[in-house]
Design a protein around this motif. Structure first.
Motif, PDB file in Angstrom:
ATOM      1  N   VAL A  68       0.827  -1.204   0.000  1.00 47.79           N
ATOM      2  CA  VAL A  68       0.000   0.000   0.000  1.00 47.79           C
ATOM      3  C   VAL A  68       0.864   1.258   0.000  1.00 47.79           C
ATOM      4  O   VAL A  68       0.622   2.192  -0.768  1.00 47.79           O
ATOM      5  N   THR A  69       1.905   1.273   0.822  1.00 45.53           N
ATOM      6  CA  THR A  69       2.673   2.514   0.971  1.00 45.53           C
ATOM      7  C   THR A  69       3.782   2.645  -0.072  1.00 45.53           C
ATOM      8  O   THR A  69       4.201   3.736  -0.395  1.00 45.53           O
ATOM      9  N   ASN A  70       4.264   1.529  -0.575  1.00 45.52           N
ATOM     10  CA  ASN A  70       5.339   1.589  -1.563  1.00 45.52           C
ATOM     11  C   ASN A  70       5.032   0.653  -2.735  1.00 45.52           C
ATOM     12  O   ASN A  70       5.718  -0.346  -2.949  1.00 45.52           O
ATOM     13  N   PRO A  71       3.982   0.984  -3.500  1.00 49.26           N
ATOM     14  CA  PRO A  71       3.609   0.076  -4.598  1.00 49.26           C
ATOM     15  C   PRO A  71       4.735  -0.099  -5.621  1.00 49.26           C
ATOM     16  O   PRO A  71       4.879  -1.174  -6.204  1.00 49.26           O
ATOM     17  N   ASP A  72       5.522   0.954  -5.810  1.00 47.77           N
ATOM     18  CA  ASP A  72       6.605   0.841  -6.802  1.00 47.77           C
ATOM     19  C   ASP A  72       7.578  -0.250  -6.399  1.00 47.77           C
ATOM     20  O   ASP A  72       7.973  -1.087  -7.210  1.00 47.77           O
TER      21      ASP A  72
END
Ligand code: 6R9
Length: 694
Positions: A68-72
């Motif tokens: 969620v916070t770091n999809p990349d």
């Protein structure tokens, strides 16, 4: 209680308020669990947890939060596990989207700038790495004794031959190819051949009628139709070629002559060749033609957001929608969910009992498993033919370790008693899955205790044609199960529960299930009608994806799917629009009006109940009832034919003319004391007349 304005909006959006009090004395049907059942916890069997890919809820939470916070970072890492001809633009966000119609058109893009090929990732990659000799499909025919084995190399060769055949018919990237076949290996092979060329496949379930098939061919303007002479399911013969011929005639009448080629697999087990109707110049035998082509065929490198396939599904209104899935996101999401939801390990024998005509057959019989180099069992027949132990016989024969099935089939088998199951070893099984409709705690228990000998976790997987792959499911090994519960969302899937006003609810609650941000597998559009995509999924709740399902979230944060909150029925796991069935019924000259609702059905989950009003001259009769059932069979398919026809003098309507389905549902369920508020009806006496007629 809903305000008048909200009530109107709900009607407009075809939403029905979530009914909390569905009660049925027979608890085997998909109804809400009791308050004790919400607390019923089943721990993951110890042996399973030790070897599972994920073994704790905290591990899951860490990965979930990262997604969620770091999809990349998260999805970039997952996608890097696939082969890309050209990597996506890693300097840009891995996902770009707009879910808010006020800010412009709705769109979703993943892995933009990347180039890959789904067929290459499903087959070539494994063969090139030296795994070509490993088993890809273990096929079991309708009649015992009929079976076939195909290695990854075998499948690749066959796929290339079909792809070369399609090329010879001038099928190019972006062209639509319609597939109408029974469950034989050539069906996934045809799908993969399309993916290899970048042609968009549209698989139409073999249970659909000629008219449904024609509608789909016309809508997507298919260039080629791939079919087979006939199929067998139990004692039933499916004359697919004959039905296809009729569909192509309808297409011709429509002035649409684009289907110039019909490739027919000779399924001589089902029907001898000489009995197959033939149109010279258009029809070609698969076996005679395809085998002449080379077993090599270069892949077409596709942009991540190029379409991969379309699949029609029913909604509340209008004709079925052709949902489009795209190459990059679908590949990554199907492959990754398969691995984690099914806890797939090398050596597993995976059996998904779904038909390729549904999304489950796309994602978990074809693409997901093949990306993971899994060995898949494919079965042409039905669970009870020639005897009720057939499934377990197949499990033992192929040493199936993971079985994925629909509750409707599980209920059918449960009705046959435990003995037929216990007769077979089933020692190879280690995980059981459920999909397509809610599974009641009672059915879950039977599946767990009898079929899985209380050794195999059950994954109750909730997802949709639109979501591409699993959205809510236990990750077996990571947290305890609850019978009848889909539990927690997959990595990165941001589920919200909303009240009638669209306000997010927190903690334990009940309401409408929606999703906040895109996951890689979300369908990108409706073929030829993007505004329908926008209005169906993104208009109900601003900035959110509306699932059309209701749910309950319990005190442990677990999500219990309670079923559709729109006019979509789920009969034996098949999605059926009430509007479509009504449309078919009123096309009968003696039927003036029809209103269709679902009712709890012991085996099918939901049954179809049709209220029908007749023209003045017509008289209710068994013959007329059969005619009405047949017209639905003809226009949609047998699975959509109403079980109950209720002759009605008139239907309950609001003063503004809207049929009150809420009341009809109560009458169908015989809940007469619980009809609810009838004050907005233009003629409340209608209800009494209907109850008398029940
Ligand atoms: C995969 C598939 C989607 C609808 C969905 C919901 C119902 C699917 C479920 C479930 C409860 C589950 N559904 N899985 N309900 N528990 N585990 O079935 O796709 O044919 O598009 O149907 O099926 O109502 O909205 P699809």
């Amino acid at each position: 209680d809903l305000s008048a304005e909200r009530r109107l909006r709900c009607m407009l959006e075809h939403l029905v308020p979530v009914e909390i009090s569905r009660v049925n004395p027979d608890r085997s049907v998909c109804i809400f669990p009791t308050s004790e059942e919400y607390k019923d916890i089943v721990q993951v069997p110890g042996d399973f947890a030790k070897k599972a890919l994920l073994s704790s809820r905290s591990q899951y939470e860490q990965l979930y939060n990262e997604a969620v916070t770091n999809p990349d970072g998260f999805w970039g890492r997952v996608a890097a596990g696939f082969f890309w001809k050209k990597l996506w633009d890693t300097s840009k966000p891995v996902c770009n989207y707009n879910f808010d119609a006020d800010k412009g058109p709705i769109f979703v893009e993943w892995f933009k700038g990347g180039f890959t090929n789904v067929c290459y990732n499903a087959l070539d990659r494994h063969v090139l790495a030296g795994h070509g000799h490993e088993l890809c499909f273990l096929w079991e025919g309708n009649d015992p004794g009929q079976s076939a084995q195909l290695t990854y190399s075998d499948v690749l060769k066959k796929v290339c031959q079909v792809a070369n055949f399609l090329k010879s018919k001038n099928v190019q990237k972006g062209d639509r190819v319609c597939i109408y076949m029974s469950m034989i290996p050539e069906l996934p092979i045809a799908m993969l051949a399309c993916a290899r060329l970048g042609a968009i496949h549209s698989v139409v379930f073999g249970g659909f009628s000629s008219e449904s098939l024609a509608g789909r061919i016309l809508d997507c303007k298919a260039k080629v139709l791939l079919t087979c002479s006939a199929g067998r399911r139990g004692n039933k013969l499916l004359p697919l070629k004959e039905l296809a011929d009729r569909a192509l005639e309808i297409c011709l009448r429509d002035g649409n002559t684009r289907v110039e080629t019909c490739l027919v697999y000779d399924n001589s087990f089902a029907l001898p060749r000489e009995k197959v109707p033939w149109v010279e110049g258009r029809d070609l035998w698969w076996q005679d033609n395809v085998s002449q082509f080379s077993v090599d065929c270069p892949v077409e490198w596709m942009a991540a957001e190029d379409p991969l396939f379309m699949l029609y599904t029913s909604g509340s209104t209008g004709k079925p929608k052709g949902l489009i899935h795209t190459v990059g996101g679908y590949m990554v999401y199907a492959g990754f969910t398969f691995k984690h939801v099914f806890d797939h390990h090398p050596g597993d024998i995976f059996w998904c009992t779904a038909d390729c005509g549904w999304i489950t057959g796309h994602t978990y019989l074809t693409y997901g498993p093949l990306f993971n180099r899994a060995t898949c069992v494919m079965f042409e027949g039905v669970p009870t033919f020639p005897h009720a132990g057939r499934w377990w016989e197949i499990v033992d024969k192929f040493k199936v370790s993971i079985l994925y099935a629909a509750p409707t089939a599980i209920r059918t088998l449960a009705a046959q008693g435990d003995e037929v199951v216990r007769k077979y070893s089933r020692k190879s099984l280690r995980l059981l899955g459920s999909v397509g409709e809610p599974i009641s705690p009672k059915t879950w228990r039977w599946y767990y205790e009898v079929c899985g000998d209380s050794r195999c976790p059950i994954i109750d997987t909730w997802w949709q044609t639109e979501t591409g792959a699993c959205m809510i499911s236990p990750l077996p090994g990571a947290w305890p199960m609850k019978p009848g519960c889909a539990t927690l969302p997959f990595f990165g899937v941001q589920t919200l529960v909303l009240d009638q006003e669209g306000k997010e609810l927190h903690g334990a609650c009940e309401g409408y299930l929606s999703i906040k941000a895109p996951w890689p597998g979300i369908a990108r559009t409706v073929y030829g009608d993007h505004s329908r995509y926008e209005s169906t999924y993104f208009k109900t709740w601003k900035g959110l994806y509306a699932t059309g399902d209701g749910c309950r979230r319990d005190a442990d944060g677990y999500i219990w799917i309670t079923g559709r909150v729109d006019d979509v029925l789920n009969v034996s796991g098949h999605r059926i629009s009430t509007g479509e069935v009504e449309g078919a019924l009123v096309s009968h000259p003696q039927c003036t009006e029809a209103a269709v609702v679902g009712y709890d059905h012991e085996l099918k989950g939901q049954g179809i109940y049709a209220f029908v009003t007749l023209s003045q001259q017509a008289k209710p009769s068994d013959a007329l009832k059969k005619e009405l059932q047949d017209i639905v069979r003809k226009q949609i398919g047998s699975f959509a034919s109403p079980e109950v026809i209720h002759w009605a003098v008139s239907l309950p309507r609001t003063r503004s003319g809207k049929i009150m389905r809420r009341i009809l549902r109560k009458i169908a369920a015989r809940q007469y004391t619980d009809i609810g508020d009838t004050s907005s009806l233009s003629d409340p006496s209608v209800v009494e007349a209907l109850i008398k007629g029940r």
